[in-house]
Design an enzyme around this catalytic site. Structure first.
Site, PDB file in Angstrom:
ATOM      1  N   CYS A  23      16.533  30.251   1.901  1.00  0.00           N
ATOM      2  CA  CYS A  23      15.263  29.150   1.542  1.00  0.00           C
ATOM      3  C   CYS A  23      14.342  29.991   0.971  1.00  0.00           C
ATOM      4  CB  CYS A  23      14.832  28.557   2.777  1.00  0.00           C
ATOM      5  SG  CYS A  23      15.932  27.695   3.501  1.00  0.00           S
TER       6      CYS A  23
HETATM    7  C1  LIG Z   1      10.879  28.912   8.597  1.00  0.00           C
HETATM    8  C2  LIG Z   1      11.895  27.591   8.648  1.00  0.00           C
HETATM    9  N1  LIG Z   1      10.981  26.575   8.532  1.00  0.00           N
HETATM   10  C3  LIG Z   1      11.814  25.223   8.527  1.00  0.00           C
HETATM   11  C4  LIG Z   1      13.397  25.264   8.504  1.00  0.00           C
HETATM   12  C5  LIG Z   1      14.080  24.097   8.880  1.00  0.00           C
HETATM   13  O1  LIG Z   1      14.046  23.659  10.109  1.00  0.00           O
HETATM   14  P1  LIG Z   1      15.040  22.288  10.380  1.00  0.00           P
HETATM   15  O2  LIG Z   1      16.485  22.660   9.970  1.00  0.00           O
HETATM   16  O3  LIG Z   1      14.908  22.004  11.963  1.00  0.00           O
HETATM   17  O4  LIG Z   1      14.537  21.192   9.351  1.00  0.00           O
HETATM   18  C6  LIG Z   1      13.859  26.471   8.772  1.00  0.00           C
HETATM   19  C7  LIG Z   1      15.388  26.442   8.998  1.00  0.00           C
HETATM   20  O5  LIG Z   1      16.028  27.106   8.366  1.00  0.00           O
HETATM   21  C8  LIG Z   1      13.260  27.689   9.009  1.00  0.00           C
HETATM   22  O6  LIG Z   1      13.708  28.827   8.671  1.00  0.00           O
END
Ligand SMILES: Cc1ncc(COP(=O)(O)O)c(C=O)c1O
Length: 224
Positions: A179
């Site tokens: 990401c």
């Molecule tokens: C920093 C961060 N924010 C948001 C998310 C997304 O979370 P969710 O999978 O619960 O939508 C992640 C997941 O990889 C993350 O690492």
């Protein structure tokens, strides 16, 4: 009039690993995700300052978010109900509550200190692998690193490393952009491998991973 921008802290990766105090941070909003904190998937939470939440309109209609319904208008419940339209994810929320109790039972400060020790151990041992490049600063006094390392090994694709580690050694790491595509672009790389630890990991797990990674690197180097 100058409006102060609102700040939302994405604490998905800190709430499971260290003490987090929304008052200390003075965050307007803070979010975290259950499945990263030993809880069930499909649920998380949003914290918001009550004076801000009470000025915000609902974003979804359904049961519980309404106060009075008239033919020409409606009034809305006070927060948090205003933002919790419809039947909630009851089972998931109970599971998340149990996960929070479990983590707090161990102690977030204790988890943080243990993970800092593991982070140093991981970094030190990973640095000994041939042709490795670890991203981010070396842990030292005043430089906290989360208990994970993103890395690349020269001339071996990170996905090949992750697949071999999984199939041959039963070690699960991640490969890809994590990401963080702009950061990878900035670093001039297409992807990286990432080994991540939590409080249930041990130094023996790190030793096993390093042994497995050396075997993986030797395997791919043997084709050169
Ligand atoms: C920093 C961060 N924010 C948001 C998310 C997304 O979370 P969710 O999978 O619960 O939508 C992640 C997941 O990889 C993350 O690492």
């Amino acid at each position: 009039m100058l409006l102060r921008p609102k700040v939302l802290v994405d604490a998905c990766q800190s709430v499971p690993h260290m003490p987090v105090d929304v008052r200390d941070l003075d965050a307007d909003f803070l979010v975290a995700s259950s499945h990263k904190m030993c809880g069930p998937t499909g649920v998380g939470f949003l914290y918001g300052k009550s004076d801000i939440l009470s000025t915000m309109p609902p974003f979804l209609g359904g049961g519980e978010m309404i106060s009075d319904v008239f033919l020409d208008h409606s009034t809305y419940a006070e927060p948090p109900s205003r933002f919790e339209a419809g039947t909630p994810a009851i089972g998931e929320v109970i599971g998340l509550g149990a996960a929070i109790d479990y983590l707090q039972g161990i102690g977030m400060q204790k988890i943080h200190e243990y993970e800092m020790e593991l982070a140093n151990y991981l970094y030190e041992n990973l640095s000994t692998v041939n042709n490795i490049r670890i991203y981010g600063p070396k842990p030292s006094k005043g430089v906290d690193r989360a208990a994970l390392c993103s890395f690349n090994v020269k001339n071996i694709h990170p996905t090949d490393i992750a697949t071999f580690l999984d199939q041959q050694h039963g070690v699960a790491i991640r490969s890809g952009h994590h990401c963080a595509q702009p950061l990878h672009r900035y670093l001039g790389i297409n992807a990286s491998a990432r080994a991540s630890l939590h409080f249930y990991n041990t130094k023996e797990d790190v030793d096993y991973f390093i042994h497995a990674l050396n075997d993986t690197v030797n395997f791919f180097d043997s084709f050169k």
